[in-house]
Write a protein that holds these residues in place. Sequence first.
Motif, PDB file in Angstrom:
ATOM      1  N   UNK A 161     115.250  40.644  33.119  1.00 52.59           N
ATOM      2  CA  UNK A 161     114.692  40.565  31.778  1.00 52.59           C
ATOM      3  C   UNK A 161     113.851  41.806  31.529  1.00 52.59           C
ATOM      4  N   UNK A 162     114.067  42.412  30.367  1.00 48.96           N
ATOM      5  CA  UNK A 162     113.265  43.562  29.974  1.00 48.96           C
ATOM      6  C   UNK A 162     112.437  43.131  28.787  1.00 48.96           C
ATOM      7  N   UNK A 163     111.131  43.207  28.952  1.00 52.28           N
ATOM      8  CA  UNK A 163     110.222  42.761  27.911  1.00 52.28           C
ATOM      9  C   UNK A 163     109.825  43.969  27.081  1.00 52.28           C
ATOM     10  N   UNK A 164     110.140  43.912  25.787  1.00 48.92           N
ATOM     11  CA  UNK A 164     110.022  45.111  24.951  1.00 48.92           C
ATOM     12  C   UNK A 164     109.019  44.905  23.829  1.00 48.92           C
ATOM     13  N   UNK A 165     108.207  45.922  23.607  1.00 49.91           N
ATOM     14  CA  UNK A 165     107.371  45.936  22.402  1.00 49.91           C
ATOM     15  C   UNK A 165     107.143  47.388  21.996  1.00 49.91           C
ATOM     16  N   UNK A 166     108.202  48.040  21.553  1.00 45.87           N
ATOM     17  CA  UNK A 166     108.132  49.463  21.242  1.00 45.87           C
ATOM     18  C   UNK A 166     108.288  50.302  22.506  1.00 45.87           C
ATOM     19  N   UNK A 167     107.846  49.748  23.618  1.00 46.87           N
ATOM     20  CA  UNK A 167     108.057  50.364  24.922  1.00 46.87           C
ATOM     21  C   UNK A 167     108.343  49.218  25.892  1.00 46.87           C
ATOM     22  N   UNK A 168     108.716  49.530  27.113  1.00 43.50           N
ATOM     23  CA  UNK A 168     108.976  48.468  28.088  1.00 43.50           C
ATOM     24  C   UNK A 168     107.641  47.973  28.642  1.00 43.50           C
ATOM     25  N   UNK A 169     107.329  46.688  28.359  1.00 43.68           N
ATOM     26  CA  UNK A 169     106.058  46.124  28.831  1.00 43.68           C
ATOM     27  C   UNK A 169     106.170  45.738  30.297  1.00 43.68           C
ATOM     28  N   UNK A 170     107.243  45.013  30.601  1.00 39.68           N
ATOM     29  CA  UNK A 170     107.456  44.616  31.979  1.00 39.68           C
ATOM     30  C   UNK A 170     108.928  44.317  32.155  1.00 39.68           C
ATOM     31  N   UNK A 171     109.348  44.216  33.385  1.00 35.52           N
ATOM     32  CA  UNK A 171     110.767  44.154  33.677  1.00 35.52           C
ATOM     33  C   UNK A 171     110.946  43.499  35.043  1.00 35.52           C
ATOM     34  N   UNK A 172     111.991  42.723  35.193  1.00 37.78           N
ATOM     35  CA  UNK A 172     112.244  42.128  36.502  1.00 37.78           C
ATOM     36  C   UNK A 172     113.071  40.865  36.374  1.00 37.78           C
ATOM     37  N   UNK A 173     113.106  40.062  37.417  1.00 35.41           N
ATOM     38  CA  UNK A 173     113.815  38.792  37.331  1.00 35.41           C
ATOM     39  C   UNK A 173     113.058  37.900  36.353  1.00 35.41           C
ATOM     40  N   UNK A 174     113.740  36.894  35.800  1.00 37.05           N
ATOM     41  CA  UNK A 174     113.071  36.008  34.842  1.00 37.05           C
ATOM     42  C   UNK A 174     111.765  35.452  35.395  1.00 37.05           C
ATOM     43  N   UNK A 175     111.792  35.057  36.650  1.00 31.35           N
ATOM     44  CA  UNK A 175     110.624  34.463  37.284  1.00 31.35           C
ATOM     45  C   UNK A 175     109.442  35.427  37.290  1.00 31.35           C
ATOM     46  N   UNK A 176     109.724  36.646  37.678  1.00 31.60           N
ATOM     47  CA  UNK A 176     108.664  37.645  37.771  1.00 31.60           C
ATOM     48  C   UNK A 176     108.104  37.960  36.389  1.00 31.60           C
ATOM     49  N   UNK A 177     109.032  38.148  35.419  1.00 29.88           N
ATOM     50  CA  UNK A 177     108.575  38.513  34.079  1.00 29.88           C
ATOM     51  C   UNK A 177     107.751  37.393  33.459  1.00 29.88           C
ATOM     52  N   UNK A 178     108.178  36.160  33.690  1.00 29.20           N
ATOM     53  CA  UNK A 178     107.482  35.064  33.021  1.00 29.20           C
ATOM     54  C   UNK A 178     106.060  34.883  33.545  1.00 29.20           C
ATOM     55  N   UNK A 179     105.778  35.422  34.691  1.00 25.87           N
ATOM     56  CA  UNK A 179     104.417  35.309  35.206  1.00 25.87           C
ATOM     57  C   UNK A 179     103.624  36.598  35.029  1.00 25.87           C
ATOM     58  N   UNK A 180     104.286  37.628  34.516  1.00 29.03           N
ATOM     59  CA  UNK A 180     103.600  38.914  34.357  1.00 29.03           C
ATOM     60  C   UNK A 180     102.557  38.819  33.247  1.00 29.03           C
ATOM     61  N   UNK A 181     101.374  39.397  33.479  1.00 25.66           N
ATOM     62  CA  UNK A 181     100.320  39.335  32.446  1.00 25.66           C
ATOM     63  C   UNK A 181     100.750  40.013  31.145  1.00 25.66           C
ATOM     64  N   UNK A 182     101.557  41.103  31.244  1.00 25.60           N
ATOM     65  CA  UNK A 182     102.005  41.800  30.024  1.00 25.60           C
ATOM     66  C   UNK A 182     102.853  40.862  29.159  1.00 25.60           C
ATOM     67  N   UNK A 183     103.687  40.102  29.826  1.00 24.43           N
ATOM     68  CA  UNK A 183     104.555  39.166  29.118  1.00 24.43           C
ATOM     69  C   UNK A 183     103.712  38.098  28.436  1.00 24.43           C
ATOM     70  N   UNK A 184     102.732  37.580  29.173  1.00 31.83           N
ATOM     71  CA  UNK A 184     101.881  36.535  28.606  1.00 31.83           C
ATOM     72  C   UNK A 184     101.083  37.065  27.431  1.00 31.83           C
ATOM     73  N   UNK A 185     100.640  38.304  27.545  1.00 23.11           N
ATOM     74  CA  UNK A 185      99.872  38.906  26.454  1.00 23.11           C
ATOM     75  C   UNK A 185     100.751  39.027  25.213  1.00 23.11           C
ATOM     76  N   UNK A 186     102.005  39.383  25.433  1.00 24.70           N
ATOM     77  CA  UNK A 186     102.922  39.614  24.326  1.00 24.70           C
ATOM     78  C   UNK A 186     103.286  38.306  23.625  1.00 24.70           C
ATOM     79  N   UNK A 187     103.539  37.278  24.416  1.00 31.53           N
ATOM     80  CA  UNK A 187     104.003  36.042  23.804  1.00 31.53           C
ATOM     81  C   UNK A 187     102.904  35.014  23.630  1.00 31.53           C
TER      82      UNK A 187
END
Lengths: 272, 278
Positions: free
Chosen positions: A199-225
């Motif tokens: 999963x590549x988490x995008x907000x104008x730039x790549x916020x975070x990237x990795x397996x679904x599990x890793x991304x869903x726990x990433x602080x950048x992902x949580x901040x975004x969603x």
Amino acid sequence: MSGLPGGGMRLIEASGLSVRMGGGEVLSGVDFRIDAGEIVTVLGPNGSGKSTLLRALMGIVPLSAGRVVRAPGLRLGYVPQRLAIDRNLPLTVRRFLSLPVRVSDAQALAALERTGISSALAARQLHDLSGGQLQRVLLARALLGDPQILVLDEATQGLDQPGEASFYRLIEDIRATTGAGVLMVSHDLHVVMAASDRVVCLNGHVCCEGTPRVVSTAPEYRALFGLGTQGALALYRHDHDHDHDHDHAHDADTPHDHAHHAHADHGQARDA
Amino acid sequence: MTTRTMPTPIMDRPAMLDDFLTRAALAGTGVAIATGPLGSFVVWRRMAYFGDATAHAAILGVAMALALDLPVALGTTLVALAMAGTVAALAGKGWAMDTTLGVLAHSALAFGLVAVSYLHGVRADLTAWLFGDILAVSRGDLAFIWGGALAVAASLAWRWQALLTATLNEDLAHAAGINPARERLVLTLALALVVAVAIKVVGALLIAALLLIPAAAARTLARTPEGMALGATGVGALATLGGLALSIRQDTPAGPSIVAAAAVIFALLLAVSSLRRR
């Protein structure tokens, strides 16, 4: 994703990709890659540049900086977000499948069958189809070009949850049998999460990237969603538990899937 | 109307073409070969005003050609091409199209009419350019009409799959390696040529009607794009014959009679298709 037909070949690679539109920078410094046999989902809120990234990777929008390298002679199957069909354009499902390359009746019927469309629909007008039927027909058309990579832009928009889940199962199945890479864009979280390798988490730039599990726990992902993340994450986990029976049945067909799921569940991410 | 006859070999002078009514019928059906498929694209891509602007600009082309003593067909083709190119460029820049096209279509017509008024002896013929003069079609005109119409039909047939894909969805076309801008250009060129070809038949004011109405009529029964394009050609040819018959019997103006006949066919087919659907 070793063991897949054609697995491992680099299909598209972008480095430092930037796109400007109407004076503003929509994407800046995006690094991206997708290999054969890989399902990659680009996730991001509205206006985060997801569709623009797809279009830039396909060579539709010009870059303001960076570069995109596509495998030479890359066969690309594109499923657009929606197809607004003017009622003034009479077009049967059968005729649509012959665009832009004419295919035989046998090929057309095989593609419809592959995507779970009754052959009785072949004579139906495109604008008389339901949302779910249309998405499957769009997918069938994309498959007719024997694509090395399938690109789907919010392909499940307008589908209900069971429809969405079965659509993603179909995508996984196609990946398993053809070894094509799959590049998807979405803003719905949990189904996509379960169906992706990366999963590549995008907000104008790549916020975070990795397996679904890793991304869903990433602080950048949580901040975004934001606050909804916990709920989505719970749903994601819940789905995994809930679908266990199905997963087993599915795994019987595609052994590598099992390996992947185990991988994700142990939280071992290549990109971590 | 000034008639310029192209040099025709004596051998190729079938007596059949001596009859002005035969020439008129052939001219109308020739135009229909091009307007059927092109008109279908005009309908699918919502280019009705685009057609209007291009056709109206042709009047300016007539004035310029007569003033400079050039062939009228050359003047109309060039000016129609310039107008179609301008409109296509503006469309690409994301202008609000109906207003922009409305401005261009009507000002082109107005400038054309003003320009014509400066030319002596043309004013009397103005209605011929505005409403067509199909009964005065010469052998040379007929050669130009059929040559142009076949060229348009052939280029549309050549690009057919790409044109359809680009019309359906530009990103879909792009992903398949088709350049939508190039396909737009094909349609733009075809439109300019059709205007030059059809101005003698229905006149600048009604060319857009000849593109739209047969295509809309064919839509009522068609199930595929090809069916609609061929159907539109059929309706166009039928309307020509019907309009000419009306014009001869009732002494009505031929161009408007053809368009009126097309409209009647449209109404009939609409009724048939809604009865069928019940």
